[in-house]
Design a protein around this motif. Structure first.
Motif, PDB file in Angstrom:
ATOM      1  N   LEU A 168       0.813  -1.223   0.000  1.00 28.65           N
ATOM      2  CA  LEU A 168       0.000   0.000   0.000  1.00 28.65           C
ATOM      3  C   LEU A 168       0.849   1.276   0.000  1.00 28.65           C
ATOM      4  O   LEU A 168       0.371   2.338   0.396  1.00 28.65           O
ATOM      5  N   VAL A 169       2.111   1.143  -0.463  1.00 28.86           N
ATOM      6  CA  VAL A 169       3.031   2.298  -0.426  1.00 28.86           C
ATOM      7  C   VAL A 169       2.480   3.463  -1.255  1.00 28.86           C
ATOM      8  O   VAL A 169       2.458   4.620  -0.806  1.00 28.86           O
ATOM      9  N   THR A 170       2.033   3.161  -2.457  1.00 33.96           N
ATOM     10  CA  THR A 170       1.539   4.229  -3.353  1.00 33.96           C
ATOM     11  C   THR A 170       0.319   4.907  -2.731  1.00 33.96           C
ATOM     12  O   THR A 170       0.229   6.141  -2.685  1.00 33.96           O
ATOM     13  N   GLU A 171      -0.610   4.098  -2.221  1.00 36.07           N
ATOM     14  CA  GLU A 171      -1.838   4.663  -1.642  1.00 36.07           C
ATOM     15  C   GLU A 171      -1.520   5.470  -0.383  1.00 36.07           C
ATOM     16  O   GLU A 171      -2.126   6.515  -0.143  1.00 36.07           O
ATOM     17  N   SER A 172      -0.538   4.986   0.421  1.00 37.86           N
ATOM     18  CA  SER A 172      -0.188   5.716   1.650  1.00 37.86           C
ATOM     19  C   SER A 172       0.370   7.097   1.315  1.00 37.86           C
ATOM     20  O   SER A 172       0.028   8.095   1.968  1.00 37.86           O
ATOM     21  N   ALA A 173       1.229   7.163   0.281  1.00 39.15           N
ATOM     22  CA  ALA A 173       1.825   8.451  -0.100  1.00 39.15           C
ATOM     23  C   ALA A 173       0.741   9.402  -0.623  1.00 39.15           C
ATOM     24  O   ALA A 173       0.704  10.588  -0.267  1.00 39.15           O
ATOM     25  N   LEU A 174      -0.156   8.868  -1.429  1.00 44.87           N
ATOM     26  CA  LEU A 174      -1.230   9.700  -1.989  1.00 44.87           C
ATOM     27  C   LEU A 174      -2.165  10.188  -0.878  1.00 44.87           C
ATOM     28  O   LEU A 174      -2.582  11.347  -0.834  1.00 44.87           O
ATOM     29  N   ARG A 175      -2.458   9.292   0.060  1.00 44.61           N
ATOM     30  CA  ARG A 175      -3.326   9.674   1.190  1.00 44.61           C
ATOM     31  C   ARG A 175      -2.707  10.805   1.997  1.00 44.61           C
ATOM     32  O   ARG A 175      -3.386  11.749   2.409  1.00 44.61           O
ATOM     33  N   ALA A 176      -1.378  10.727   2.236  1.00 45.92           N
ATOM     34  CA  ALA A 176      -0.699  11.764   3.023  1.00 45.92           C
ATOM     35  C   ALA A 176      -0.778  13.113   2.310  1.00 45.92           C
ATOM     36  O   ALA A 176      -0.890  14.157   2.952  1.00 45.92           O
ATOM     37  N   ARG A 177      -0.739  13.095   0.971  1.00 46.31           N
ATOM     38  CA  ARG A 177      -0.851  14.363   0.230  1.00 46.31           C
ATOM     39  C   ARG A 177      -2.284  14.896   0.273  1.00 46.31           C
ATOM     40  O   ARG A 177      -2.512  16.090   0.410  1.00 46.31           O
ATOM     41  N   ARG A 178      -3.249  13.987   0.166  1.00 46.06           N
ATOM     42  CA  ARG A 178      -4.648  14.433   0.113  1.00 46.06           C
ATOM     43  C   ARG A 178      -5.181  14.864   1.487  1.00 46.06           C
ATOM     44  O   ARG A 178      -6.012  15.750   1.580  1.00 46.06           O
ATOM     45  N   PHE A 179      -4.745  14.151   2.539  1.00 44.85           N
ATOM     46  CA  PHE A 179      -5.218  14.454   3.897  1.00 44.85           C
ATOM     47  C   PHE A 179      -3.994  14.751   4.768  1.00 44.85           C
ATOM     48  O   PHE A 179      -3.604  13.909   5.583  1.00 44.85           O
ATOM     49  N   PRO A 180      -3.374  15.938   4.603  1.00 50.52           N
ATOM     50  CA  PRO A 180      -2.132  16.217   5.336  1.00 50.52           C
ATOM     51  C   PRO A 180      -2.340  16.364   6.840  1.00 50.52           C
ATOM     52  O   PRO A 180      -1.405  16.184   7.605  1.00 50.52           O
ATOM     53  N   HIS A 181      -3.556  16.673   7.270  1.00 50.69           N
ATOM     54  CA  HIS A 181      -3.802  16.856   8.705  1.00 50.69           C
ATOM     55  C   HIS A 181      -4.740  15.776   9.197  1.00 50.69           C
ATOM     56  O   HIS A 181      -5.684  15.398   8.506  1.00 50.69           O
ATOM     57  N   GLU A 182      -4.490  15.315  10.419  1.00 48.81           N
ATOM     58  CA  GLU A 182      -5.403  14.343  11.039  1.00 48.81           C
ATOM     59  C   GLU A 182      -6.758  15.026  11.213  1.00 48.81           C
ATOM     60  O   GLU A 182      -6.849  16.219  11.474  1.00 48.81           O
ATOM     61  N   HIS A 183      -7.830  14.245  11.041  1.00 46.56           N
ATOM     62  CA  HIS A 183      -9.181  14.807  11.074  1.00 46.56           C
ATOM     63  C   HIS A 183      -9.629  15.086  12.516  1.00 46.56           C
ATOM     64  O   HIS A 183      -9.585  14.207  13.348  1.00 46.56           O
ATOM     65  N   HIS A 184     -10.022  16.320  12.782  1.00 43.91           N
ATOM     66  CA  HIS A 184     -10.559  16.637  14.102  1.00 43.91           C
ATOM     67  C   HIS A 184     -11.984  17.167  14.006  1.00 43.91           C
ATOM     68  O   HIS A 184     -12.496  17.757  14.948  1.00 43.91           O
ATOM     69  N   GLY A 185     -12.600  16.971  12.852  1.00 50.15           N
ATOM     70  CA  GLY A 185     -13.974  17.447  12.683  1.00 50.15           C
ATOM     71  C   GLY A 185     -14.007  18.910  12.289  1.00 50.15           C
ATOM     72  O   GLY A 185     -13.125  19.677  12.664  1.00 50.15           O
ATOM     73  N   THR A 186     -14.979  19.280  11.493  1.00 50.37           N
ATOM     74  CA  THR A 186     -15.125  20.672  11.082  1.00 50.37           C
ATOM     75  C   THR A 186     -16.287  21.272  11.876  1.00 50.37           C
ATOM     76  O   THR A 186     -17.062  20.526  12.462  1.00 50.37           O
ATOM     77  N   PRO A 187     -16.413  22.589  11.882  1.00 51.69           N
ATOM     78  CA  PRO A 187     -17.573  23.170  12.565  1.00 51.69           C
ATOM     79  C   PRO A 187     -18.834  22.912  11.749  1.00 51.69           C
ATOM     80  O   PRO A 187     -19.425  23.798  11.178  1.00 51.69           O
ATOM     81  N   THR A 188     -19.207  21.639  11.660  1.00 50.60           N
ATOM     82  CA  THR A 188     -20.360  21.252  10.840  1.00 50.60           C
ATOM     83  C   THR A 188     -21.656  21.725  11.507  1.00 50.60           C
ATOM     84  O   THR A 188     -21.724  21.825  12.732  1.00 50.60           O
ATOM     85  N   PRO A 189     -22.684  22.042  10.726  1.00 49.54           N
ATOM     86  CA  PRO A 189     -23.933  22.558  11.312  1.00 49.54           C
ATOM     87  C   PRO A 189     -24.632  21.514  12.183  1.00 49.54           C
ATOM     88  O   PRO A 189     -24.355  20.316  12.068  1.00 49.54           O
TER      89      PRO A 189
END
Ligand SMILES: C[S@@+](CC[C@H](N)C(=O)[O-])C[C@H]1O[C@@H](n2cnc3c(N)ncnc32)[C@H](O)[C@@H]1O
Length: 222
Positions: A168-189
């Motif tokens: 999964l090396v290729t997918e891991s590298a692509l994921r790191a570029r697409r989601f550079p920050h860990e998800h902490h939730g957005t101020p969703t309504p």
């Protein structure tokens, strides 16, 4: 959600699963409605690869689409034709209010008239319901912190194991570029904010059809 889809749309629905991840919702639709077809959309290359490998195409009934739901043009990546049902589970809290408003308009454009959109997520109580909000969150914490089955990985252990997997090396590298920050939730309504945006997007009926505290399924009919 499957029950609501079959009640409203019959047993041969064409469904779109937004933020499908590994396809857990589509898998249940396809298993329970043997003539249904699903298109799953996600932007995480690892989850898409795991889903496409583990669940696969279900004899041509499941299609996987790599697209960012925040983009203006993600619908261009979809196969042609209107859907009977659009579903989403614990995914749209990643989007801000403005992104949701655009997404809901795009979703309405993908549904045939009479089609249904079912969004299952933590749809928050309003600020004014402080006591019930705190109780709902306390119950959720209590229900999700339980003994782990033997051999089961934690969330972070699972991602660390994925990062070490040479397949999964290729997918891991692509994921790191697409989601550079860990998800902490957005101020969703909150729930009312979602419902208002659905109505503004052209949905004519919007109701909660299942709930346990803030875990709710919001249904909207086009
Ligand atoms: C908690 S998971 C839920 C997955 C699946 N629906 C389920 O119930 O098991 C949230 C999903 O939303 C996806 N997601 C987050 N932001 C996205 C975006 N901008 N475009 C497409 N998918 C996105 C994530 O990659 C992830 O698969």
């Amino acid at each position: 959600m499957v029950d609501w889809i079959s009640t409203l749309e019959g047993r041969r629905p064409r469904c779109l699963d937004l933020g499908c991840g590994t396809g857990s919702v589509s898998e249940r639709i396809l298993a329970n409605l043997p003539a249904a077809r699903c298109v799953g959309v996600d932007y995480d290359p690892i989850l898409l690869r795991v889903g496409a490998t583990a669940l696969g195409s279900v004899r041509g009934r499941m299609t996987w689409v790599d697209a960012d739901l925040r983009s203006r043009a993600w619908t261009r990546r979809l196969p042609r034709g209107k859907f009977d049902a659009v579903v989403s589970s614990t995914a749209l809290h990643w989007l801000t209010g403005a992104e949701l408003q655009r997404l809901y308009r795009q979703v309405a454009g993908q549904l045939r008239p009479g089609g249904v959109f079912l969004n299952a997520d933590q749809l928050r109580f309003p600020e004014s319901s402080r006591t019930l909000r705190a109780a709902a969150r306390a119950r959720r914490r209590r229900d999700t912190v339980g003994p782990r089955p033997a051999g089961a990985l934690t969330w972070s252990d699972w991602w660390e194991a994925i990062a070490r997997d040479p397949a999964l090396v290729t997918e891991s590298a692509l994921r790191a570029r697409r989601f550079p920050h860990e998800h902490h939730g957005t101020p969703t309504p909150d729930l009312a904010g979602h419902a208002t945006r659905m109505r503004a997007a052209g949905f004519r009926e919007v109701e909660v059809v299942w709930a346990d505290g803030e875990s709710r399924v919001l249904a909207a009919v086009r």
